[in-house]
Design a protein around this motif. Structure first.
Motif, PDB file in Angstrom:
ATOM      1  N   HIS A 138      32.730  39.081  31.116  1.00 19.63           N
ATOM      2  CA  HIS A 138      32.589  37.621  31.103  1.00 19.63           C
ATOM      3  C   HIS A 138      33.202  36.958  29.868  1.00 19.63           C
ATOM      4  O   HIS A 138      33.428  35.754  29.857  1.00 19.63           O
ATOM      5  CB  HIS A 138      31.114  37.221  31.179  1.00 19.63           C
ATOM      6  N   ALA A 139      33.472  37.729  28.816  1.00 20.82           N
ATOM      7  CA  ALA A 139      33.898  37.142  27.545  1.00 20.82           C
ATOM      8  C   ALA A 139      35.138  36.249  27.649  1.00 20.82           C
ATOM      9  O   ALA A 139      35.192  35.211  26.965  1.00 20.82           O
ATOM     10  CB  ALA A 139      34.119  38.238  26.509  1.00 20.82           C
ATOM     11  N   PRO A 140      36.158  36.572  28.457  1.00 20.02           N
ATOM     12  CA  PRO A 140      37.312  35.674  28.542  1.00 20.02           C
ATOM     13  C   PRO A 140      36.964  34.259  28.984  1.00 20.02           C
ATOM     14  O   PRO A 140      37.694  33.311  28.679  1.00 20.02           O
ATOM     15  CB  PRO A 140      38.212  36.361  29.582  1.00 20.02           C
ATOM     16  N   MET A 141      35.812  34.115  29.681  1.00 21.33           N
ATOM     17  CA  MET A 141      35.367  32.788  30.111  1.00 21.33           C
ATOM     18  C   MET A 141      34.925  31.939  28.926  1.00 21.33           C
ATOM     19  O   MET A 141      34.793  30.718  29.058  1.00 21.33           O
ATOM     20  CB  MET A 141      34.214  32.912  31.105  1.00 21.33           C
ATOM     21  N   GLN A 142      34.690  32.571  27.780  1.00 22.85           N
ATOM     22  CA  GLN A 142      34.232  31.846  26.598  1.00 22.85           C
ATOM     23  C   GLN A 142      35.386  31.314  25.758  1.00 22.85           C
ATOM     24  O   GLN A 142      35.325  30.201  25.245  1.00 22.85           O
ATOM     25  CB  GLN A 142      33.334  32.748  25.744  1.00 22.85           C
ATOM     26  N   ASP A 143      36.452  32.122  25.612  1.00 24.01           N
ATOM     27  CA  ASP A 143      37.502  31.702  24.679  1.00 24.01           C
ATOM     28  C   ASP A 143      38.933  31.824  25.198  1.00 24.01           C
ATOM     29  O   ASP A 143      39.776  30.971  24.909  1.00 24.01           O
ATOM     30  CB  ASP A 143      37.379  32.458  23.356  1.00 24.01           C
ATOM     31  N   LEU A 144      39.242  32.851  25.980  1.00 23.29           N
ATOM     32  CA  LEU A 144      40.634  33.063  26.374  1.00 23.29           C
ATOM     33  C   LEU A 144      41.170  31.959  27.281  1.00 23.29           C
ATOM     34  O   LEU A 144      42.368  31.672  27.273  1.00 23.29           O
ATOM     35  CB  LEU A 144      40.804  34.421  27.064  1.00 23.29           C
ATOM     36  N   LEU A 145      40.305  31.344  28.059  1.00 21.43           N
ATOM     37  CA  LEU A 145      40.755  30.347  29.030  1.00 21.43           C
ATOM     38  C   LEU A 145      41.360  29.102  28.389  1.00 21.43           C
ATOM     39  O   LEU A 145      42.104  28.359  29.050  1.00 21.43           O
ATOM     40  CB  LEU A 145      39.612  29.959  29.979  1.00 21.43           C
ATOM     41  N   ALA A 146      41.089  28.855  27.109  1.00 23.92           N
ATOM     42  CA  ALA A 146      41.650  27.673  26.447  1.00 23.92           C
ATOM     43  C   ALA A 146      42.230  28.003  25.076  1.00 23.92           C
ATOM     44  O   ALA A 146      42.354  27.132  24.229  1.00 23.92           O
ATOM     45  CB  ALA A 146      40.583  26.588  26.319  1.00 23.92           C
ATOM     46  N   CYS A 168      39.660  41.108  37.049  1.00 24.68           N
ATOM     47  CA  CYS A 168      38.292  40.594  37.155  1.00 24.68           C
ATOM     48  C   CYS A 168      38.188  39.186  36.570  1.00 24.68           C
ATOM     49  O   CYS A 168      38.742  38.255  37.116  1.00 24.68           O
ATOM     50  CB  CYS A 168      37.313  41.571  36.516  1.00 24.68           C
ATOM     51  N   HIS A 169      37.498  38.975  35.445  1.00 22.04           N
ATOM     52  CA  HIS A 169      37.461  37.660  34.807  1.00 22.04           C
ATOM     53  C   HIS A 169      38.700  37.403  33.949  1.00 22.04           C
ATOM     54  O   HIS A 169      38.932  36.278  33.507  1.00 22.04           O
ATOM     55  CB  HIS A 169      36.210  37.522  33.927  1.00 22.04           C
ATOM     56  N   GLY A 170      39.493  38.442  33.723  1.00 17.58           N
ATOM     57  CA  GLY A 170      40.674  38.300  32.881  1.00 17.58           C
ATOM     58  C   GLY A 170      41.641  37.213  33.323  1.00 17.58           C
ATOM     59  O   GLY A 170      42.186  36.482  32.474  1.00 17.58           O
ATOM     60  N   PRO A 171      41.905  37.058  34.638  1.00 15.91           N
ATOM     61  CA  PRO A 171      42.874  36.043  35.063  1.00 15.91           C
ATOM     62  C   PRO A 171      42.521  34.607  34.675  1.00 15.91           C
ATOM     63  O   PRO A 171      43.390  33.737  34.710  1.00 15.91           O
ATOM     64  CB  PRO A 171      42.900  36.214  36.593  1.00 15.91           C
ATOM     65  N   ILE A 172      41.269  34.363  34.269  1.00 13.32           N
ATOM     66  CA  ILE A 172      40.925  33.011  33.819  1.00 13.32           C
ATOM     67  C   ILE A 172      41.772  32.632  32.608  1.00 13.32           C
ATOM     68  O   ILE A 172      41.999  31.447  32.334  1.00 13.32           O
ATOM     69  CB  ILE A 172      39.421  32.904  33.477  1.00 13.32           C
ATOM     70  N   THR A 208      44.566  36.666  42.262  1.00 12.47           N
ATOM     71  CA  THR A 208      43.159  36.875  42.552  1.00 12.47           C
ATOM     72  C   THR A 208      42.380  36.907  41.247  1.00 12.47           C
ATOM     73  O   THR A 208      42.951  36.941  40.148  1.00 12.47           O
ATOM     74  CB  THR A 208      42.937  38.165  43.366  1.00 12.47           C
ATOM     75  N   VAL A 209      41.070  36.870  41.369  1.00  7.73           N
ATOM     76  CA  VAL A 209      40.135  36.930  40.251  1.00  7.73           C
ATOM     77  C   VAL A 209      38.794  37.237  40.900  1.00  7.73           C
ATOM     78  O   VAL A 209      38.674  37.174  42.141  1.00  7.73           O
ATOM     79  CB  VAL A 209      40.113  35.587  39.471  1.00  7.73           C
ATOM     80  N   ILE A 210      37.786  37.571  40.127  1.00  7.09           N
ATOM     81  CA  ILE A 210      36.478  37.831  40.727  1.00  7.09           C
ATOM     82  C   ILE A 210      36.088  36.650  41.608  1.00  7.09           C
ATOM     83  O   ILE A 210      36.221  35.491  41.229  1.00  7.09           O
ATOM     84  CB  ILE A 210      35.420  38.125  39.653  1.00  7.09           C
ATOM     85  N   SER A 211      35.638  36.949  42.813  1.00  6.51           N
ATOM     86  CA  SER A 211      35.420  35.902  43.814  1.00  6.51           C
ATOM     87  C   SER A 211      34.110  35.159  43.588  1.00  6.51           C
ATOM     88  O   SER A 211      33.176  35.672  42.962  1.00  6.51           O
ATOM     89  CB  SER A 211      35.419  36.504  45.215  1.00  6.51           C
ATOM     90  N   ASN A 212      34.037  33.963  44.134  1.00  6.19           N
ATOM     91  CA  ASN A 212      32.783  33.210  44.089  1.00  6.19           C
ATOM     92  C   ASN A 212      31.662  33.995  44.769  1.00  6.19           C
ATOM     93  O   ASN A 212      30.507  33.970  44.321  1.00  6.19           O
ATOM     94  CB  ASN A 212      32.951  31.856  44.778  1.00  6.19           C
ATOM     95  N   GLN A 213      32.003  34.701  45.849  1.00  2.57           N
ATOM     96  CA  GLN A 213      31.013  35.519  46.539  1.00  2.57           C
ATOM     97  C   GLN A 213      30.450  36.591  45.615  1.00  2.57           C
ATOM     98  O   GLN A 213      29.228  36.802  45.553  1.00  2.57           O
ATOM     99  CB  GLN A 213      31.647  36.176  47.770  1.00  2.57           C
ATOM    100  N   PRO A 231      35.438  31.362  38.055  1.00  3.46           N
ATOM    101  CA  PRO A 231      36.886  31.444  37.843  1.00  3.46           C
ATOM    102  C   PRO A 231      37.718  31.242  39.102  1.00  3.46           C
ATOM    103  O   PRO A 231      38.826  30.702  39.028  1.00  3.46           O
ATOM    104  CB  PRO A 231      37.080  32.838  37.249  1.00  3.46           C
ATOM    105  N   GLN A 232      37.211  31.669  40.255  1.00  7.79           N
ATOM    106  CA  GLN A 232      37.973  31.435  41.489  1.00  7.79           C
ATOM    107  C   GLN A 232      38.215  29.949  41.687  1.00  7.79           C
ATOM    108  O   GLN A 232      39.339  29.512  41.951  1.00  7.79           O
ATOM    109  CB  GLN A 232      37.232  32.000  42.708  1.00  7.79           C
ATOM    110  N   THR A 233      37.158  29.169  41.552  1.00  7.04           N
ATOM    111  CA  THR A 233      37.277  27.718  41.713  1.00  7.04           C
ATOM    112  C   THR A 233      38.251  27.141  40.697  1.00  7.04           C
ATOM    113  O   THR A 233      39.086  26.289  41.027  1.00  7.04           O
ATOM    114  CB  THR A 233      35.895  27.060  41.544  1.00  7.04           C
ATOM    115  N   ALA A 234      38.177  27.613  39.457  1.00  8.40           N
ATOM    116  CA  ALA A 234      39.040  27.090  38.402  1.00  8.40           C
ATOM    117  C   ALA A 234      40.513  27.352  38.701  1.00  8.40           C
ATOM    118  O   ALA A 234      41.356  26.453  38.583  1.00  8.40           O
ATOM    119  CB  ALA A 234      38.658  27.720  37.065  1.00  8.40           C
ATOM    120  N   LEU A 235      40.849  28.578  39.088  1.00  3.29           N
ATOM    121  CA  LEU A 235      42.246  28.906  39.344  1.00  3.29           C
ATOM    122  C   LEU A 235      42.772  28.194  40.587  1.00  3.29           C
ATOM    123  O   LEU A 235      43.939  27.783  40.629  1.00  3.29           O
ATOM    124  CB  LEU A 235      42.414  30.416  39.481  1.00  3.29           C
TER     125      LEU A 235
END
Length: 281
Positions: A138-146, A168-172, A208-213, A231-235
Motif C-alpha cells: 500500500h505504501a506507493p499510495m502514500q507518496d509515489l502517486l504524486a 499491484c499498487h505500484g501502477p498508482i 492493470t492495477v489491484i482491482s476494486n473487487q 487505484p483502479q478508479t484513479a487510473l
C-alpha cells in the motif's frame, strides 16, 4: 560512493556471476511506512516481499544489475503481513529463501541500506538505467502517486521507450506524471473523483492495477479503516484503459508499448519474467 559500493557487494552476495546480460534496472520503492486512511486513521504498511523480490531475483539470476531508490533515499519498510508462505506457493522453504535474499541485499537496514534518492539517480544520469520496476504494497499510495522526482524519472523512461514495469499498487505511481498530480490526487481523496487532465503521458495505455473487487475483499486488513480511493478508479479517471482478471487474486499482466503492469501479488512473478524477457532483446 559508500552506498554504491554497498550495492555492488549486495549483488555479489546474491550470487551473481558470469552475466550474459548487464543491464541496470532501477527499482523504485516508497519511502512511506504507512498509508493515511479516511477519518484520520493510519495503516502501517510498506512493500510486499514477493512483489519486490520475485522480479528482483529473476533479474539478478539473469545477470542484470539492480539499483534501489526511494524518493528521499530512505530505507524502505517491509509490510510484515507479506511475510507469508501463501505468497510463495505455500512453500515455507521458498519464503525463507526470499527472506534470506532480503537480508543479503540490506535494503531495509537504515545503517547499511544501498538505497539512493531519486534525485541522486537523476544526478547519476538516467541514461545509465535500462528499465524501471516498481513493486506494490500500500505504501506507493502514500507518496509515489504524486512524487515530482518520480514523475520526472517515469517521463524519461516513457520518452526513451524503456521498459517500465509495475505491480499491484505500484501502477498508482504512473499518476506522478500528471501535469497536476497533487491536484488530481487531492480531488480523489476529498470527492472520490477527479477532473480529467490533458497531457497525461499514459492516457490511452492498456494497464492493470489491484482491482476494486480485490480491494473490497482485502479491506479487513485495514483494521476497520477505509482507503480514501482505490487505484483502479484513479487510473481509469486519469485516462488509463483498465482491465483485470475477473477471478480475484490470480495473475493478470498487461503489456502496452514500454509499459508492463501486473494486477496483484500473484502477478509479480509473471511481471518479472516479462521484464527479463524484454531485457534479453
Amino acid at each position: 560512493m559508500k552506498k554504491l559500493t554497498t550495492l555492488a557487494a549486495s549483488v555479489v552476495l546474491a550470487g551473481i556471476s558470469g552475466a550474459a546480460y548487464a543491464d541496470n534496472v532501477l527499482v523504485v520503492l516508497s519511502d512511506a511506512d504507512h498509508l493515511d486512511l479516511k477519518n484520520g486513521q493510519v495503516f502501517s504498511t510498506g512493500f510486499y516481499l514477493n512483489e519486490l523480490l520475485q522480479p528482483v531475483k529473476l533479474l539478478l539470476d539473469a545477470g542484470h544489475r539492480v539499483t534501489f531508490a526511494t524518493p528521499g533515499g530512505k530505507a524502505p519498510t517491509l509490510d510484515r503481513s507479506s511475510v507469508d508462505k501463501m505468497y510463495f506457493n505455500n512453500d515455507a522453504a521458498e519464503l525463507e529463501r526470499y527472506q534470506a535474499l532480503l537480508a543479503q541485499l540490506k535494503i531495509t537496514s537504515p545503517e547499511e541500506s544501498p538505497v539512493i534518492s531519486l534525485t541522486r539517480a537523476e544526478q547519476m544520469g538516467l541514461d545509465r538505467f535500462d528499465a524501471l520496476y516498481i513493486p506494490g504494497g500500500h505504501a506507493p499510495m502514500q507518496d509515489l502517486l504524486a512524487s515530482a522526482p518520480l514523475g520526472r524519472v517515469l517521463t524519461h523512461f516513457h520518452e526513451k521507450g524503456k521498459t517500465t514495469a509495475l505491480v499491484c499498487h505500484g501502477p498508482i505511481a504512473l499518476l506522478s506524471t500528471l501535469p497536476d498530480a497533487n491536484g488530481f490526487v487531492g480531488q480523489l481523496a476529498t470527492k472520490g473523483q477527479a477532473s480529467a487532465q490533458s497531457g497525461w503521458i499514459y492516457a490511452g495505455y492498456k494497464m492493470t492495477v489491484i482491482s476494486n473487487q480485490e480491494e473490497e475483499l482485502a479491506k479487513g486488513l485495514l483494521g476497520g479503516g477505509a482507503m480514501k480511493f482505490y487505484p483502479q478508479t484513479a487510473l481509469q479517471q486519469a485516462g488509463g484503459q483498465y482491465s483485470s482478471n475477473t477471478s480475484p487474486w490470480t495473475s493478470h499482466v498487461v503489456m502496452d508499448r514500454e509499459l508492463i503492469t501486473g494486477q496483484n501479488p500473484a502477478s509479480a512473478l509473471e511481471v518479472g519474467q516479462a521484464l527479463v524477457k524484454r531485457l534479453k532483446r
